[in-house]
Design a protein around this motif. Structure first.
Motif, short mmCIF file in Angstrom:
data_model
loop_
_atom_site.label_atom_id
_atom_site.label_comp_id
_atom_site.label_asym_id
_atom_site.label_seq_id
_atom_site.Cartn_x
_atom_site.Cartn_y
_atom_site.Cartn_z
N GLY A 71 4.36 -8.01 -3.74
CA GLY A 71 4.43 -7.99 -2.29
C GLY A 71 5.83 -7.63 -1.83
N LEU A 72 5.90 -6.84 -0.82
CA LEU A 72 7.16 -6.48 -0.20
C LEU A 72 7.20 -7.14 1.17
N SER A 73 8.37 -7.28 1.71
CA SER A 73 8.46 -7.88 3.05
C SER A 73 7.74 -7.01 4.08
N TRP A 74 7.52 -5.74 3.77
CA TRP A 74 6.91 -4.84 4.75
C TRP A 74 5.54 -4.31 4.34
N GLY A 75 5.04 -4.67 3.17
CA GLY A 75 3.75 -4.15 2.73
C GLY A 75 2.89 -5.24 2.13
N GLN A 76 1.66 -5.33 2.56
CA GLN A 76 0.74 -6.35 2.07
C GLN A 76 0.16 -5.95 0.72
N GLY A 77 0.09 -6.91 -0.20
CA GLY A 77 -0.59 -6.72 -1.47
C GLY A 77 0.26 -6.04 -2.53
N SER A 78 -0.33 -5.97 -3.71
CA SER A 78 0.33 -5.36 -4.86
C SER A 78 0.41 -3.85 -4.70
N CYS A 79 1.42 -3.27 -5.35
CA CYS A 79 1.57 -1.82 -5.30
C CYS A 79 2.36 -1.33 -6.50
N LEU A 80 2.30 -0.03 -6.71
CA LEU A 80 3.23 0.65 -7.61
C LEU A 80 4.42 1.01 -6.73
N THR A 100 4.09 12.91 -6.16
CA THR A 100 3.06 12.36 -5.27
C THR A 100 1.70 12.34 -5.96
N LEU A 101 1.32 13.46 -6.55
CA LEU A 101 0.03 13.53 -7.25
C LEU A 101 -0.02 12.54 -8.41
N TRP A 102 1.04 12.54 -9.23
CA TRP A 102 1.08 11.64 -10.38
C TRP A 102 1.03 10.18 -9.94
N ALA A 103 1.87 9.79 -8.97
CA ALA A 103 1.98 8.39 -8.56
C ALA A 103 0.66 7.87 -7.99
N SER A 104 0.00 8.68 -7.17
CA SER A 104 -1.28 8.28 -6.60
C SER A 104 -2.31 8.02 -7.70
N ASP A 105 -2.37 8.91 -8.67
CA ASP A 105 -3.30 8.77 -9.79
C ASP A 105 -2.91 7.60 -10.69
N GLU A 111 -5.01 0.15 -11.29
CA GLU A 111 -5.79 -0.67 -10.37
C GLU A 111 -4.93 -1.27 -9.26
N LEU A 112 -4.00 -0.47 -8.78
CA LEU A 112 -3.16 -0.85 -7.64
C LEU A 112 -3.57 0.03 -6.45
N ARG A 165 -7.55 8.22 -7.83
CA ARG A 165 -7.74 8.89 -9.12
C ARG A 165 -7.91 10.38 -8.90
N ARG A 166 -7.26 11.15 -9.75
CA ARG A 166 -7.31 12.60 -9.63
C ARG A 166 -7.74 13.17 -10.98
N SER A 167 -9.05 13.35 -11.11
CA SER A 167 -9.58 13.84 -12.38
C SER A 167 -9.01 15.23 -12.65
N GLY A 168 -8.68 15.46 -13.88
CA GLY A 168 -8.12 16.75 -14.28
C GLY A 168 -6.62 16.87 -14.11
N LEU A 169 -5.97 15.87 -13.51
CA LEU A 169 -4.52 15.96 -13.31
C LEU A 169 -3.78 16.02 -14.65
#
Length: 190
Positions: A71-80, A100-105, A111-112, A165-169
């Protein structure tokens, strides 16, 4: 082919520290903000930080420290959380799109639900010198979640990206980054 991987050797971490120093000089010469309160190159030399780098045919294009943050002071929940992102000067736009593409995938595979990051911003975001940079990030899918004090105790723009998830990335970007853990577990996601 591109590859995102954990920087495992001292030589790789030194190369990342040198990239950070080059980027900071580049930013300074253009009157853009650089971190004042943290020795960022030293963070990349620290193997405990598990820094990662984006490579193209052996050339380091960018480096960052991926972390699982509950958790961050400005964002709810777990994240990368992508801390201390630095790109090779004059190669930013394409490199940021790949990150951007890699991080999102990667976040989705961990499971974040989100990727979050911070960009130094000294003035109100609409007039800050980084405003064009922030517009490019929003065009890539990032949302600006306001500004405030960041993890390094400096004023930042808060950025958020939905995990997807980005299949084929993997045909474009190979991934050999250790899954960010809150424990000492160092499994690698591929």
């Amino acid at each position: 082919m591109y590859e995102m991987r954990t920087l495992c050797t001292g030589a790789e971490r030194d190369e990342a520290a040198a990239l950070v120093q080059d980027r900071q000089r580049w930013l300074t010469m253009r009157g853009l903000p650089v971190p004042a309160r943290a020795d960022i190159p030293a963070l990349f030399r620290n193997p405990q930080a598990k820094p990662a780098g984006l490579f193209e045919d052996g050339l380091l294009l960018a480096c960052m420290i991926p972390q699982h943050v509950s958790g961050l002071s400005w964002g709810q929940g777990s994240c990368l959380f992508l801390s201390c992102i630095h790109t090779l000067p004059n190669r930013s736009d394409d490199t940021l799109q790949l990150i951007t593409l890699w991080a999102s995938d990667f976040a989705a595979r961990c499971e974040l639900p989100f990727v979050r990051a911070e960009a130094l911003a000294r003035q109100p975001l609409d007039v800050d010198p980084i405003a064009p940079f922030l517009r490019r990030l929003t065009d890539m899918g990032w949302a600006i979640r306001g500004s405030g004090t960041g993890l390094q105790e400096e004023r930042v723009a808060r950025l958020e990206l939905i995990a997807k998830r980005r299949s084929g990335l993997s045909a474009l970007i190979a991934c050999r980054v250790h899954e960010p853990q809150s424990s000492t577990d160092s499994r690698s996601i591929r």
